[in-house]
Design an enzyme around this catalytic site. Sequence first.
Site, PDB file in Angstrom:
ATOM      1  N   ARG A  83     -18.277  23.932  26.081  1.00  0.00           N
ATOM      2  CA  ARG A  83     -18.949  24.063  24.783  1.00  0.00           C
ATOM      3  C   ARG A  83     -18.081  23.401  23.732  1.00  0.00           C
ATOM      4  O   ARG A  83     -16.868  23.647  23.669  1.00  0.00           O
ATOM      5  CB  ARG A  83     -19.181  25.531  24.444  1.00  0.00           C
ATOM      6  CG  ARG A  83     -20.130  25.727  23.267  1.00  0.00           C
ATOM      7  CD  ARG A  83     -20.216  27.179  22.834  1.00  0.00           C
ATOM      8  NE  ARG A  83     -19.120  27.539  21.949  1.00  0.00           N
ATOM      9  CZ  ARG A  83     -19.116  28.642  21.183  1.00  0.00           C
ATOM     10  NH1 ARG A  83     -20.127  29.485  21.219  1.00  0.00           N
ATOM     11  NH2 ARG A  83     -18.089  28.907  20.409  1.00  0.00           N
ATOM     12  N   TYR A 105     -17.550  28.802  11.585  1.00  0.00           N
ATOM     13  CA  TYR A 105     -17.654  29.806  12.647  1.00  0.00           C
ATOM     14  C   TYR A 105     -17.632  29.108  14.005  1.00  0.00           C
ATOM     15  O   TYR A 105     -18.294  28.089  14.219  1.00  0.00           O
ATOM     16  CB  TYR A 105     -18.962  30.590  12.485  1.00  0.00           C
ATOM     17  CG  TYR A 105     -19.109  31.760  13.416  1.00  0.00           C
ATOM     18  CD1 TYR A 105     -18.488  32.975  13.130  1.00  0.00           C
ATOM     19  CD2 TYR A 105     -19.864  31.664  14.585  1.00  0.00           C
ATOM     20  CE1 TYR A 105     -18.617  34.066  13.970  1.00  0.00           C
ATOM     21  CE2 TYR A 105     -19.999  32.752  15.433  1.00  0.00           C
ATOM     22  CZ  TYR A 105     -19.376  33.943  15.122  1.00  0.00           C
ATOM     23  OH  TYR A 105     -19.510  35.012  15.979  1.00  0.00           O
ATOM     24  N   ASP A 151     -23.231  25.322  20.218  1.00  0.00           N
ATOM     25  CA  ASP A 151     -23.810  26.542  19.663  1.00  0.00           C
ATOM     26  C   ASP A 151     -24.068  26.348  18.176  1.00  0.00           C
ATOM     27  O   ASP A 151     -23.137  26.084  17.405  1.00  0.00           O
ATOM     28  CB  ASP A 151     -22.851  27.713  19.891  1.00  0.00           C
ATOM     29  CG  ASP A 151     -23.499  29.062  19.621  1.00  0.00           C
ATOM     30  OD1 ASP A 151     -24.597  29.094  19.032  1.00  0.00           O
ATOM     31  OD2 ASP A 151     -22.903  30.082  20.010  1.00  0.00           O
ATOM     32  N   HIS A 164     -25.463  28.774  16.332  1.00  0.00           N
ATOM     33  CA  HIS A 164     -25.255  30.102  15.741  1.00  0.00           C
ATOM     34  C   HIS A 164     -26.370  30.476  14.771  1.00  0.00           C
ATOM     35  O   HIS A 164     -26.110  31.046  13.701  1.00  0.00           O
ATOM     36  CB  HIS A 164     -23.896  30.184  15.039  1.00  0.00           C
ATOM     37  CG  HIS A 164     -22.731  30.082  15.976  1.00  0.00           C
ATOM     38  ND1 HIS A 164     -21.818  29.042  15.942  1.00  0.00           N
ATOM     39  CD2 HIS A 164     -22.337  30.878  17.000  1.00  0.00           C
ATOM     40  CE1 HIS A 164     -20.911  29.217  16.871  1.00  0.00           C
ATOM     41  NE2 HIS A 164     -21.198  30.320  17.542  1.00  0.00           N
ATOM     42  N   GLU A 168     -27.578  25.720  21.778  1.00  0.00           N
ATOM     43  CA  GLU A 168     -27.694  27.176  21.814  1.00  0.00           C
ATOM     44  C   GLU A 168     -28.077  27.765  20.462  1.00  0.00           C
ATOM     45  O   GLU A 168     -27.562  27.334  19.420  1.00  0.00           O
ATOM     46  CB  GLU A 168     -26.355  27.752  22.270  1.00  0.00           C
ATOM     47  CG  GLU A 168     -26.299  29.256  22.356  1.00  0.00           C
ATOM     48  CD  GLU A 168     -24.917  29.730  22.757  1.00  0.00           C
ATOM     49  OE1 GLU A 168     -24.591  30.896  22.445  1.00  0.00           O
ATOM     50  OE2 GLU A 168     -24.154  28.959  23.362  1.00  0.00           O
ATOM     51  N   GLU A 228     -28.642  35.837  23.484  1.00  0.00           N
ATOM     52  CA  GLU A 228     -27.505  36.745  23.594  1.00  0.00           C
ATOM     53  C   GLU A 228     -27.688  37.998  22.739  1.00  0.00           C
ATOM     54  O   GLU A 228     -27.034  39.017  22.986  1.00  0.00           O
ATOM     55  CB  GLU A 228     -26.203  36.046  23.237  1.00  0.00           C
ATOM     56  CG  GLU A 228     -26.017  35.683  21.779  1.00  0.00           C
ATOM     57  CD  GLU A 228     -24.720  34.922  21.546  1.00  0.00           C
ATOM     58  OE1 GLU A 228     -23.871  35.450  20.818  1.00  0.00           O
ATOM     59  OE2 GLU A 228     -24.564  33.820  22.091  1.00  0.00           O
ATOM     60  N   ARG A 230     -29.996  33.740  27.628  1.00  0.00           N
ATOM     61  CA  ARG A 230     -28.576  34.114  27.555  1.00  0.00           C
ATOM     62  C   ARG A 230     -28.356  35.617  27.412  1.00  0.00           C
ATOM     63  O   ARG A 230     -27.309  36.064  26.958  1.00  0.00           O
ATOM     64  CB  ARG A 230     -27.916  33.372  26.386  1.00  0.00           C
ATOM     65  CG  ARG A 230     -27.724  31.908  26.726  1.00  0.00           C
ATOM     66  CD  ARG A 230     -27.011  31.114  25.670  1.00  0.00           C
ATOM     67  NE  ARG A 230     -25.970  31.797  24.942  1.00  0.00           N
ATOM     68  CZ  ARG A 230     -24.748  32.061  25.423  1.00  0.00           C
ATOM     69  NH1 ARG A 230     -24.426  31.698  26.666  1.00  0.00           N
ATOM     70  NH2 ARG A 230     -23.858  32.679  24.672  1.00  0.00           N
ATOM     71  N   GLU A 237     -21.051  31.769  30.561  1.00  0.00           N
ATOM     72  CA  GLU A 237     -19.997  31.627  29.563  1.00  0.00           C
ATOM     73  C   GLU A 237     -18.770  32.422  30.009  1.00  0.00           C
ATOM     74  O   GLU A 237     -18.899  33.523  30.534  1.00  0.00           O
ATOM     75  CB  GLU A 237     -20.496  32.138  28.212  1.00  0.00           C
ATOM     76  CG  GLU A 237     -19.488  32.013  27.091  1.00  0.00           C
ATOM     77  CD  GLU A 237     -20.047  32.496  25.758  1.00  0.00           C
ATOM     78  OE1 GLU A 237     -19.427  32.207  24.719  1.00  0.00           O
ATOM     79  OE2 GLU A 237     -21.098  33.166  25.759  1.00  0.00           O
ATOM     80  N   TRP A 244     -30.098  33.101   7.585  1.00  0.00           N
ATOM     81  CA  TRP A 244     -30.116  33.039   9.043  1.00  0.00           C
ATOM     82  C   TRP A 244     -28.711  33.275   9.579  1.00  0.00           C
ATOM     83  O   TRP A 244     -28.145  32.506  10.261  1.00  0.00           O
ATOM     84  CB  TRP A 244     -30.680  31.689   9.498  1.00  0.00           C
ATOM     85  CG  TRP A 244     -32.074  31.524   8.977  1.00  0.00           C
ATOM     86  CD1 TRP A 244     -33.188  32.241   9.368  1.00  0.00           C
ATOM     87  CD2 TRP A 244     -32.517  30.653   7.952  1.00  0.00           C
ATOM     88  NE1 TRP A 244     -34.291  31.863   8.638  1.00  0.00           N
ATOM     89  CE2 TRP A 244     -33.908  30.876   7.763  1.00  0.00           C
ATOM     90  CE3 TRP A 244     -31.891  29.712   7.162  1.00  0.00           C
ATOM     91  CZ2 TRP A 244     -34.688  30.179   6.821  1.00  0.00           C
ATOM     92  CZ3 TRP A 244     -32.637  29.019   6.237  1.00  0.00           C
ATOM     93  CH2 TRP A 244     -34.019  29.262   6.064  1.00  0.00           C
TER      94      TRP A 244
END
Length: 402
Positions: free
Chosen positions: A147, A159, A210, A212, A236, A262, A283, A339, A402
């Site tokens: 990743r 992040y 990702d 996020h 992701e 996730e 995920r 992961e 978001w």
Amino acid sequence: MRIVDARVIVTCPGRNFVTLKVVTDAGVTGVGDATLNGRELAVASYLRDHVVPLLIGRDPARIEDTWQYLYQGSYWRRGPVTMSAVAAVDTALWDIKGKVAGLPVYQLLGGRSREGVTVYGHANGETVDEVLTEVARFVDLGYRAVRVQCGVPGLPRTYGVSADKMFYEPADAALPTETTWSTDAYLAHVPSVFARVREEFGPTLRLLHDVHHRLTPIEAARLGRSLEPYALTWMEDPVPADLQEGFRLIRQHTTTPIAVGEVFSSIWDAAQLIREQLIDYVRTTVVHAGGITHLRRIFDLAALHHVRSGSHGATDLSPVCMAAALHLDLAIPNFGLQEYMRHTEATDEVFPHGYHYDGGYLHPAETPGLGVDIDEQAAARYPYAPAYLPVNRLTDGTVHPW
């Protein structure tokens, strides 16, 4: 055999974990992860106050019946707190079942579908040159999938980018850290990062990214299309999955594969995305989606719709959850990726385990059960410490919706 005790153990060997240890009158014990990042004590209380009293005297062999009892018997079903608590019980009972049978849990799930579980690591840096160095480090360690996260020029903090590269923990303060976000700067920068990574490492290394949940559907579509030349394995969490119709818009504009889930806590969170083939990887995790029993249902539904597993495996999941995930990963036919963020030495001390990494793969323990336990004396040396994930604000000060 009957359950005579169930202990809820909260410990913080570098980050907070909640563990349930179920004890039987035959002396056989099982462990389950109940960690919910940033809301750990809510699950601990749910277990102690509302679940543990229901377990005493029950037959630990009745895994499916116990799952239905805890799920159907609660008027307030689903949600991350409830499902994390149910997951802890379910996982502990599978651990006990394996020990009684004298078999590792994956054998009870149908046996091996593969020789090892392909994992991906997290390569990140403030600059593209730092990212390239980190990708090279994972390649040298034998990883086949990486990743890639990079700092965004003009933003003081991004992040997913950390100072400690091997043991990243984003929950960093007793009150949420506030950071700044710019979608325009992010969208302008990310494609150039992957252009450099592909130029350096060639076409065969599996690359992931990702988002996020930071984008709207049309912004995610734009990002996915701009990343198509670099053949990502997945993009992701491009958008929050609350409005699942939004994924249709992304699908209309890009062929970059999508991974999400996730934060899902049940099959109902994933059902529309899977049935409409709006995602490519789901995920969801053992700990947040009701344990091995319920996650297997999600993966079985996904298998019917050409969707593969890609379970979350960050450090907010304890080695108990990682061990459980590996047994399920090894058995299901539609496994994609797992992961794998390495835990600290202190965490490994608290949770002695038999799974191991070798050349790009994780392998579960071959001992009966899950092959993981909790050292309660070691756990007691690390008391709970409040920690929260950061909150994003836009450059004008608005809390990022978001």
